[in-house]
Design a protein around this motif. Structure first.
Motif, mmCIF file in Angstrom:
data_model
loop_
_atom_site.group_PDB
_atom_site.id
_atom_site.type_symbol
_atom_site.label_atom_id
_atom_site.label_comp_id
_atom_site.label_asym_id
_atom_site.label_seq_id
_atom_site.Cartn_x
_atom_site.Cartn_y
_atom_site.Cartn_z
ATOM 1 N N ASP A 316 0.834 -1.216 0.000
ATOM 2 C CA ASP A 316 0.000 0.000 0.000
ATOM 3 C C ASP A 316 0.867 1.263 0.000
ATOM 4 O O ASP A 316 0.555 2.251 -0.672
ATOM 5 C CB ASP A 316 -0.926 0.010 1.223
ATOM 6 N N LYS A 317 1.958 1.210 0.764
ATOM 7 C CA LYS A 317 2.852 2.365 0.836
ATOM 8 C C LYS A 317 3.503 2.619 -0.532
ATOM 9 O O LYS A 317 3.613 3.771 -0.978
ATOM 10 C CB LYS A 317 3.917 2.134 1.903
ATOM 11 N N LEU A 318 3.916 1.549 -1.192
ATOM 12 C CA LEU A 318 4.513 1.685 -2.527
ATOM 13 C C LEU A 318 3.503 2.273 -3.511
ATOM 14 O O LEU A 318 3.855 3.123 -4.339
ATOM 15 C CB LEU A 318 4.983 0.320 -3.056
ATOM 16 N N GLU A 319 2.261 1.849 -3.409
ATOM 17 C CA GLU A 319 1.218 2.333 -4.331
ATOM 18 C C GLU A 319 0.995 3.829 -4.143
ATOM 19 O O GLU A 319 0.869 4.580 -5.118
ATOM 20 C CB GLU A 319 -0.076 1.550 -4.071
ATOM 21 N N THR A 320 0.971 4.290 -2.892
ATOM 22 C CA THR A 320 0.798 5.718 -2.596
ATOM 23 C C THR A 320 1.986 6.514 -3.104
ATOM 24 O O THR A 320 1.826 7.589 -3.706
ATOM 25 C CB THR A 320 0.623 5.934 -1.076
ATOM 26 N N ILE A 321 3.188 5.995 -2.868
ATOM 27 C CA ILE A 321 4.421 6.672 -3.321
ATOM 28 C C ILE A 321 4.432 6.792 -4.835
ATOM 29 O O ILE A 321 4.782 7.849 -5.386
ATOM 30 C CB ILE A 321 5.667 5.910 -2.811
ATOM 31 N N ILE A 325 4.770 10.448 -6.598
ATOM 32 C CA ILE A 325 5.971 10.816 -7.349
ATOM 33 C C ILE A 325 5.662 11.001 -8.829
ATOM 34 O O ILE A 325 6.176 11.921 -9.476
ATOM 35 C CB ILE A 325 7.074 9.753 -7.150
ATOM 36 N N ARG A 326 4.799 10.141 -9.377
ATOM 37 C CA ARG A 326 4.484 10.209 -10.801
ATOM 38 C C ARG A 326 3.346 11.191 -11.101
ATOM 39 O O ARG A 326 2.951 11.351 -12.257
ATOM 40 C CB ARG A 326 4.143 8.806 -11.315
ATOM 41 N N PRO A 331 -4.015 3.811 -10.509
ATOM 42 C CA PRO A 331 -3.440 2.862 -9.547
ATOM 43 C C PRO A 331 -1.950 2.641 -9.826
ATOM 44 O O PRO A 331 -1.541 2.489 -10.970
ATOM 45 C CB PRO A 331 -4.246 1.579 -9.787
ATOM 46 N N PHE A 332 -1.166 2.677 -8.789
ATOM 47 C CA PHE A 332 0.289 2.514 -8.849
ATOM 48 C C PHE A 332 0.930 3.516 -9.812
ATOM 49 O O PHE A 332 1.950 3.245 -10.450
ATOM 50 C CB PHE A 332 0.683 1.079 -9.231
ATOM 51 N N CYS A 368 -5.416 -2.384 -8.218
ATOM 52 C CA CYS A 368 -4.151 -2.455 -8.970
ATOM 53 C C CYS A 368 -4.099 -3.657 -9.913
ATOM 54 O O CYS A 368 -3.463 -3.599 -10.961
ATOM 55 C CB CYS A 368 -2.963 -2.549 -8.007
ATOM 56 N N ILE A 369 -4.717 -4.759 -9.529
ATOM 57 C CA ILE A 369 -4.610 -6.006 -10.311
ATOM 58 C C ILE A 369 -5.859 -6.196 -11.158
ATOM 59 O O ILE A 369 -6.970 -6.322 -10.636
ATOM 60 C CB ILE A 369 -4.401 -7.223 -9.374
#
Length: 638
Positions: A316-321, A325-326, A331-332, A368-369
């Motif tokens: 979840d943290k990676l998805e938010t980051i 950033i992008r 999603p993601f 995401c999937i």
């Protein structure tokens, strides 16, 4: 096995450089999205055509040089020697590039056996210009190329040699390749000083299920694919990595060894946020560091292997980051996810007695999937009875019959030809102690083999991502296992068991190993490659062996073991018993000590997840069948 069909075409970035006499580029043209095609002109000469979508450029390939050292990164160069032009290929799917270069090399060698058309004849012929895509490789092309190679005498270097930089020159004399070179090049086999052993380039055929996964990936879908142990998940992942453009593709895994298997890095290295336990704002600051930021901004395809060991909160943290950033609401952050693993194997590592939260329990997982696919065709084992036993253990169902078979296996005599069973241990300390003690008990002197690392300053990082150690100590009689696929047809695969029978004379003193499959082989150093922060490549060159009196269950993932002894008394995680048992190639090569049905556990949350997954798949299949049936009836009514 099947031949790749579109071996004469590429979609990639092309740079065309026109060089002066000293080799400097006087004119350069960059085409970010080019279509590259191999073909023949009106005189049947091989032509390389580069199309930018507007005006095609054609280069006749009479004498040229191939630079192939960075082929695994999707890069290569074709240098036209008389014209002093070079065509630089980059950001090309590596598998496609290898096949393209192999086709070019064999077709050109086959063309050299025919009589060339002179310039005067061409002028008088008055033929209109034409271009026809080159035909797929045929056995006759290989035969012609082999005929040419067999005519070339070994002493003087001649046409088609691969030089010491891993490059091939056609139509010009170059130095012979060093015999100890380890560079992998698709055209290395074209060395005419060796026996003509060229064959049609083939790739192992994907199963129907695997082909569906690859098709979904190439169509841009976010996909999770799963399957029990031995269904070819790692093999398929390597094909996926080789089918995507390298610049925008990041191959990662939850563990260093799994990452090394696919030539990638760990998910934590890619993310650059450490363990991810810090607050979100702090993690965002870490991810915005210059070396890490480039990962997030350039990534278009993110591969994550061994997803079962990734914790939900971290995902979840990676998805938010990614979104932050992008600067994307997708999603993601719009990155395509290719996620692989089996949640019924090893769970996330947690501190104390905390219950792990699996990745599918992450808040962002479902958005995401897009596609879930399950591989069901087991290839590691061939005995259907053993496969059924493993499937029962996988879901935590231990019947009386399963218990009886595993209790009976305690009496299996699986040692032969001096090769003892490898003991699978639940704890790393037990493994190191067992191997050290057993080696010390053997008579004779110890031979020490030290690895050659690309960066000795990063030895800890390389250790974490390499399946072989920096130091390898061996004696005659040492129990060893292969840590790399060397020759699948001969049985020299990752996990193959053997015993050291002798050492070669001389300084190197390479070990000679007798394997359980019947092959006796001198072991030579192999190279493993992984990625560190900032896209830096790390390599380790070492013998592809490790001591095999014992190995940990975690380190055995992805391996196929010929003879294995398992004590499940200290199993402490759900899925651990299944991972251990599924390493065995057959029930006959397995010995289970102290079996207790209580240690076989499957997490109920995971079982529920797979139940829903299969229900969704059946509903989707039923709706597809109904759609096709309705379409057929409508067509009949016309």
């Amino acid at each position: 096995m099947m031949l790749q069909e579109d071996a004469a075409e590429l979609q990639c970035c092309i740079t065309v450089e026109r060089l002066n006499a000293s080799g400097q580029a006087t004119k350069r043209q960059v085409i970010r999205r080019a279509a590259v095609t191999l073909g023949r002109n009106e005189f049947q000469e091989i032509v390389l055509r580069v199309h930018d979508g507007k005006v095609p450029q054609s280069f006749t390939l009479r004498e040229f040089q191939l630079f192939t050292r960075f082929c695994r990164d999707g890069k290569s160069t074709v240098k036209l020697l008389p014209d002093n032009i070079q065509v630089l290929i980059s950001d090309c799917p590596p598998d496609r590039l290898r096949m393209f270069l192999k086709t070019l090399s064999i077709k050109h060698q086959a063309w050299q056996t025919s009589k060339p058309v002179g310039e005067r004849t061409k002028l008088l012929a008055g033929l209109p210009r034409s271009f026809e895509t080159i035909s797929p490789l045929q056995q006759k092309d290989v035969q012609k190329a082999n005929e040419l190679r067999s005519k070339v005498n070994a002493p003087p270097p001649a046409k088609g040699l691969t030089n010491r930089n891993g490059n091939t020159t056609v139509g010009q004399q170059v130095k012979r390749q060093r015999p100890d070179s380890t560079e992998s090049s698709p055209v290395k086999a074209l060395h005419p000083a060796k026996k003509p052993t060229l064959s049609l380039p083939v790739t192992r055929k994907l199963s129907k299920e695997q082909a569906m996964v690859l098709s979904a990936v190439l169509s841009g879908k976010n996909i999770f694919f799963t399957g029990s142990a031995g269904t070819g998940k790692s093999f398929l992942l390597k094909r996926i990595v080789g089918s995507l453009p390298p610049k925008s593709t990041y191959a990662t895994a939850s563990t260093g060894v799994a990452a090394c298997h696919i030539g990638g890095t760990t998910l934590h290295n890619f993310a650059g946020i450490g363990s991810g336990s810090a607050p979100l704002e702090q993690c965002l600051e870490l991810a915005r560091r210059p070396g890490v930021l480039q990962h997030w901004t350039s990534c278009r395809h993110l591969i994550i292997d061994e997803i079962s060991m990734v914790e939900a909160q971290f995902f979840d943290k990676l998805e938010t980051i990614a979104r932050s950033i992008r600067r994307s609401t997708e999603p993601f952050g719009g990155i395509q996810l290719i996620v692989c693993g089996d949640f019924l194997q090893l769970p996330p590592v947690t501190k104390g007695k905390e219950r792990p939260n699996f990745c599918f329990q992450a808040k962002s997982w479902r958005k995401c999937i897009h596609v879930n696919l399950e591989l069901t065709d087991v290839r590691r084992q061939t005995d259907q009875g053993f496969i059924s036993l493993l499937q029962a253990v996988r879901v935590g169902r231990v019947t009386e019959e399963v218990t009886a078979q595993l209790l009976k296996s305690a009496y299996h005599r699986i040692e032969r030809n001096g090769i003892l069973a490898t003991r699978l241990c639940t704890h790393k300390d037990d493994v190191e102690l067992t191997n050290e003690n057993k080696l010390q008990q053997l008579p004779g002197a110890v031979r020490v083999f030290e690895a050659v690392d690309s960066d000795p300053q990063l030895v800890k990082t390389i250790d974490a991502q390499s399946p072989v150690g920096r130091l390898l100590q061996l004696k005659v009689g040492a129990q060893v296992m292969l840590t790399k696929n060397l020759n699948v047809e001969r049985g020299l695969v990752n996990g193959a068991r053997g015993v050291v029978v002798s050492f070669q004379p001389g300084n190197k003193g390479l070990p000679c190993v007798r394997f359980l499959c019947g092959v006796t082989e001198v072991m030579k150093p192999e190279r493993w490659m992984s990625k560190a922060n900032g896209g830096l490549y790390l390599t380790r060159q070492q013998l592809p062996l490790k001591l095999a009196w014992a190995i940990s269950i975690h380190k055995s993932q992805g391996m196929t073991l010929d003879c294995v002894e398992i004590s499940l008394a200290r199993v402490f995680e759900s899925g651990q018993a299944y991972v251990a048992l599924s390493r065995a190639r057959s029930l006959q090569g397995l010995r289970v000590m102290d079996f207790d049905p209580q240690v076989v556990r499957a997490d109920p949350e995971v079982l529920l997840f797979y139940k829903r997954l299969r229900k969704e798949r059946l509903l989707m299949q039923a709706s597809m069948d109904e759609f096709v049936s309705r379409g057929n009836k409508e067509n009949e009514g016309l």
